[in-house]
Design an enzyme around this catalytic site. Structure first.
Site: not given
Lengths: 376, 401, 376, 401
Positions: D131-132, D134, D250
């Site tokens: 996951q990108g 932050s 999530e």
């Protein structure tokens, strides 16, 4: 009682003031964070050349009488040295050596004192081997033993958390001898091969070792004074907690400033995060804990050895310091956000120190329990 | 006049003896623990008489100038008296707003006429003083005070309301923060400060019942009340400055107070003593290990607070953040009082529900009442939340929101 | 264990759902705050006409078997009535009467049950006289005594915190008889002049009395079943705590909403004070405590009587409810600022309730200690 | 397909047996407690194989559509599997970002081609996802993401950096939040969402050393990295919407996850068990009354959390503030894990200083490590402080600052 001057006050000597200033500058210079981090992976865990500089400054002799080459001051003055060390995460065998010297002063024979105290003043490392695997902070609870045989003492059992053991020229080891506690001064050369096992200490600035005593033989005159050794053990216990409180107090000052720097400069949601009240108020709580710690600490430093009042003071100092540093460093990790979760953030160094400090001769609940016995 | 240690010791001995001989016996009714808790005429008269007696013995306003009724002596002697009053567990000295807030202000900033007019009667408790800062809609936000003072000839005409007026119904004068210029550049510049008389047509005080069930505060209503223009302190627009200066006296951040104990703080030892007497779960409360842990925490906090007062004066141990200790004393002291009273209530076990007035209430229900009264200090004079903001910003340098 | 369904779940019956709704509406209507405050100075402390309405609704009989005129449901259903009462600060002899009925069901003789249970269903007030001045929450610790003499029992000693005693038609009194705990059903008419002394209860919504037993004589058949009465006392202890937890849980809901209303509308420094994070986060903590309380409470309601699991559940509910309400009401006073310091602010009513609730059959530390014995 | 109680019980028995027979033995090296802690290739390969085995047994993605590799069965069966995995103390299922975040998103919003391309390989662990979201300067403030994605023909050109990339060095794909329009009306409208390949020139991952001393995250650098334009999810400017939807998966606020245990939560009972074995002050730690009080508090909190999960579905007990329980689960669960690990460390007394790797460390230093690792959940996915803001504002209706 609030707003009333207590009869006893904080005795802060000129010597303490000078030592505090000198040590603050010394540690700032010699123990920058890059230096601290470079030592984490160093086998020794301290810089021998800096240790020698400390000896030249006379620090190891501060609480050793002048007749042995020291300055003849007391542990209260040593506190003023140790607090700045804690702040800078500066580590060396200073605490364990100082405590070993105190043990010799309290319980060593004349010849032991004459042999070792001058050397300590000049930079010899000594270490204490008092803890055992059962983890009891009562130093009289001993399973390691010594047997007298043919004018020799045969030791067996295992001691834990022996600081900087490979660098120590001698260890002061507690054992049970004829059913009573005894202290034995063991020359490093007498240790059998493999006696020292490096421990994995959560505080990576520390170097601690288990010492396996099995097979170790020392001459009978290695015994410290053969009288009742329990008072000596108690005195070491108290002195260790005083110095530990000083080191932890410094740690609070360090992590407080480290975190404040971040909160004053880091933005999230277009605001400096230090402007958020939940962080601001928590930092204030930590400041108040720090101020309380220092008040207890320097009061304890000034009345160390003064019977019950001295004991009460230093147990308060240790309990306050230990709990405040744990809280301050826990929040420091949290408030640094993602960066706080990395090894590169210094918050973890202080949090690990807090665990080590709590483990070292008693954590906050332990001391509060003792204080309850003394005060209630 | 330089005093030797011997001088001080001699004086302390003299004072100790005087309070031993003159401290009144239990009057048979409940006495206030703080100057804010004077709720009945009986309490008021008793405490006024006690103050006068202490003054006449020379033990109040000792460091104030002789020409206005003070003693003209070194402050240290007054401090010794205060310590000895606490030791002797005397009743409190009630006219606190005069003695410790308004008095020092008048001495510092007042005209000669004002000093002559007010100072001595503050000391004798002839004139009771009260404070008009907070308003119903601006409890914490003093700078936003809205009570109007309009100049009309030689008078100001007052309209509005003040709240939490301690001694409101007994007071002859009020230190009053009022808005003289609603059009000022900012809210602070529109304020002026008055030494307002209270016995004036149009000023009415209404007692406020406290959460304890007792009285002690009033709300004060101003309805076209006219006061002489010369009772202003400083000039128009200087009200905020005067109010801030008053607060430095109130908070003990500056010296010059007349002395006397205004608040009888409870000590943790008193809670410990009760814990030894009171049963909980069929055994003395003090034997409960979890409670012992709490008591030790309280003892530690109390000791730290007391030591902090000493350390605050010791430069080498105080140089990093010199404001930390002075600015946190009110917060920590008031919160400690609340917490220790809370623990003192809890340790009574099943009997904690007895309140003042019940013959079986432990220590006459004192701790239940103290717990509730403790909020006056965690709320008044800037709430604990505001104190933490102040410390966070002024001591730690954290940015404002 | 997190995220794992426990084997046992919350059993929330249709009856509970209905009662919860009915009682919520009833209390909202009958116990507006003005009514609560008008009763503070009322000698009785409750409104008899409302009490009769409750009887007509069948509330006193909810947990009484149908054969005695009740609904034959359990204490779990009573919880759904008591929680809304606590929320509205609605007070009446409901809890003490319900507990007295449970005591009769658990330990009464057939004739005692036949005589009193139908009356209770119709609105008779009964009360329990179990506590004593020593304040021990262990109901078997008894200094009041009964002596058997000429077919009569002569009672002596003093009982404390007897709720609504002047309105009770009978009291169930615990005494020591021949060295063992016993329960005696005392007809109100048998009480000597002056036996009832009104107590000054910190919770002014309550009416409690000391009952001086000296000189009181009752017939021998006033004894509850003469077997071992300790299990009956334990059952009362548990039932009392369950209902107390329900009342305190309601109180949390009440004070939470009361405080939120203020924080959403009160401005200081030109900001709604509820926007300050230190207040917002504290209110969130209180909400979480409230949610935890309700989870424990309705779980406990559903498994009341189920041996250890039921006892664990209700002790958790009482401990959580008691501590959360004390905290919530303490913060409610503080967050109301100056107004919070007045008698007119309702925060003090809840804070006083929290003290009463904690005193009533055990506070949070007491229950946690018992839980330690059960769980560790 | 309506399942009877009997069906469910039969299925549970079957599953229990399978895990009993197939749960791997201790591999002789430390296994991660959470999917975020995969720090060595050895751990990675072991867990990838385990996931594939569970999938091949039919116990993963049971409720996902058959045409993309799922089982097409009722969700309740997958939930039973998850419960049984916890009971059997199996290793965790590692490809969480694919299984529980990206997968549900693709199934809900993806094109047919995307579903065909990605879903099955998520289940088999053939394709690892990361996951990108932050970025180094925007840890909490996702809406402020600055990584640039500029359209150039059939490609987007990526420049910038993402941080806290779990499985970054193993991942084949990343769900990526990037800024396609810096001139948008507001920061949110400028964002788009990509299913970006990772094995592309110009994308580099650098491992981050965690405070425990281990690895598990990477920082990901994008330097003129070109990805196909058709890997966008939705259209340009819909990035924030997609990101928010991803967060609902999530956080478990919406269903549709493939299942499998991603985090092996510690239970308080494990701490209690240790407290019975470990000595403190020369006696079993569990005998210390102050510690007992703490342990009971933890047990109560854990029980309340577990009961809250049940009560959240019960309308009559949940109608006043239906969001309270769902929105607080992450906060409370993560803080409980931190607190219980902290207590577990403390109760070890003098030996608490032993860390992972020391032969004398209680339970191999597990709790020291857990304590440090616990911060990943109190910080990641919105810090505890942010969670409290959200609850205060969205559940309690308190005003924003």
């Amino acid at each position: 009682m609030l707003n009333v001057k207590t009869e006893r006050t904080i005795n802060f000597s000129d010597e303490q003031e000078q030592l505090l200033e000198i040590a603050t500058n010394f540690c700032r210079e010699k123990s920058e964070i890059a230096q601290v981090r470079s030592l984490l992976n160093d086998e020794k865990g301290f810089a021998p050349q800096i240790w020698l500089e400390m000896a030249e400054l006379g620090w190891m002799g501060v609480a050793i009488p002048e007749e042995f080459g020291g300055s003849g001051l007391g542990l209260g003055e040593v506190v003023a040295l140790v607090e700045p060390m804690g702040r800078a995460l500066f580590t060396s065998p200073f605490i364990t050596t100082t405590l070993a010297a105190q043990a010799l002063l309290a319980g060593g024979t004349q010849s032991q004192q004459a042999r070792w105290l001058p050397r300590i003043c000049k930079g010899a490392v000594l270490s204490l081997a008092l803890s055992e695997l059962h983890g009891d902070w009562d130093l009289s609870n001993l399973t390691a033993t010594a047997l007298e045989k043919n004018g020799q003492l045969e030791l067996s059992g295992t001691k834990t958390f022996v600081s900087y053991a490979p660098d120590a020229q001698a260890l002061i080891v507690s054992v049970s001898l004829n059913g009573a506690p005894a202290l034995v001064l063991v020359d490093a050369e007498a240790l059998p091969e493999g006696a020292l096992v490096r421990e994995t200490n959560v505080d990576e600035t520390q170097r601690t070792y288990r010492v396996v005593l099995d097979g170790l033989r020392v001459p009978s005159d290695a015994l410290l004074n053969s009288g009742d050794i329990v008072p000596v053990l108690n005195q070491i216990h108290l002195a260790a907690n005083l110095l530990s409180a000083a080191e932890l107090s410094g740690g609070i000052g360090g992590v407080l400033e480290y975190t404040l720097d971040y909160l004053r400069t880091r933005k999230q949601f277009d605001r400096l995060i230090g402007s958020y009240q939940s962080l601001k108020h928590t930092m204030t709580d930590i400041l108040l804990g720090y101020e309380a710690t220092r008040s207890h600490l320097y009061y304890a430093a000034g009345c160390f050895g003064a019977d019950a009042e001295g004991e009460i003071a230093l147990r308060m100092a240790k309990a306050q310091a230990s709990e405040t540093l744990a809280y301050a460093a826990d929040r420091a990790i949290q408030f640094h956000g993602g960066f706080g979760f990395t090894y590169d953030c210094d918050a973890q160094l202080y949090r690990r120190r807090a665990i080590w400090g709590a483990s070292f001769h008693g954590d906050a609940p332990f001391h509060r329990q003792k204080l309850g016995d003394l005060l209630l | 006049m330089e005093l030797t240690e011997q001088d001080r010791n001699d004086f302390r001995a003299e004072v100790r003896l005087w309070f031993k001989e003159n401290t009144p016996e239990d009057p048979g009714f409940v006495l206030p623990q703080t100057f804010m808790e004077v709720g009945t005429d009986q309490q008021f008269e008793f405490l006024r008489n006690w103050q006068r007696k202490v003054y006449e013995a020379g033990y109040l306003g000792m460091a104030w100038p002789v020409e206005y009724g003070g003693g003209g002596k070194p402050q240290v002697l007054q401090d010794i008296v205060t310590e000895e009053m606490i030791r002797a567990k005397t009743p409190l000295i009630m006219n606190t707003i005069g003695l410790n807030w308004a008095g020092p202000l008048i001495l510092a900033k007042g005209s000669e006429a004002q000093k002559k007019a007010y100072i001595k009667n503050i000391l004798t408790a002839e004139d009771i003083w009260c404070q008009g800062f907070s308003e119903p809609d601006n409890g914490s936000d003093l700078g936003n005070a809205q009570l109007k003072a309009e100049r009309d000839g030689d008078e100001y005409v007052l309209n509005g309301s003040k709240i939490w007026t301690t001694h409101g119904s007994y007071a002859k004068y009020m230190i009053l923060l009022a808005r003289t210029n609603p059009q000022a550049n900012n809210k602070y510049e529109g304020l002026s400060f008055f030494l307002s008389p209270m016995q004036v047509e149009g000023i009415k005080t209404v007692p406020i019942k406290k959460l304890t069930g007792e009285y002690g505060f009033t709300q004060t209503f101003f309805d076209d009340a006219r006061i002489p223009a010369d009772c202003i302190m400083g000039s128009e627009g200087e009200g905020w400055k005067m109010a801030m200066l008053t607060l430095t006296f109130e908070r003990g951040a500056a010296g010059g107070q007349a002395g006397g104990v205004a608040i009888l703080y409870a000590s943790v030892q008193e809670v410990v003593d009760m814990a030894k007497k009171v049963q909980r779960n069929g055994r003395p409360a003090v034997e409960d290990p979890v409670l012992r842990d709490q008591l030790v925490r309280l003892l530690m906090d109390e000791k730290a607070l007391s030591l902090g007062g000493i350390r605050a004066g010791m430069a080498p141990l105080d140089s990093e953040r010199p404001l930390a200790l002075p600015l946190s004393e009110k917060l920590q002291g008031s919160e400690l009082q609340r917490r220790l009273a809370d623990v003192a209530v809890q340790l009574q076990g099943a009997n904690m529900a007895y309140y003042m007035g019940d013959s079986e209430a432990a220590e006459n229900g004192r701790w239940q009442r103290s717990y509730f009264n403790a909020f006056s200090a965690t709320i008044g004079g800037g709430t604990s939340q505001i104190q933490k903001n102040i410390i966070g910003e002024r001591v730690l340098g954290l940015p404002k929101a």
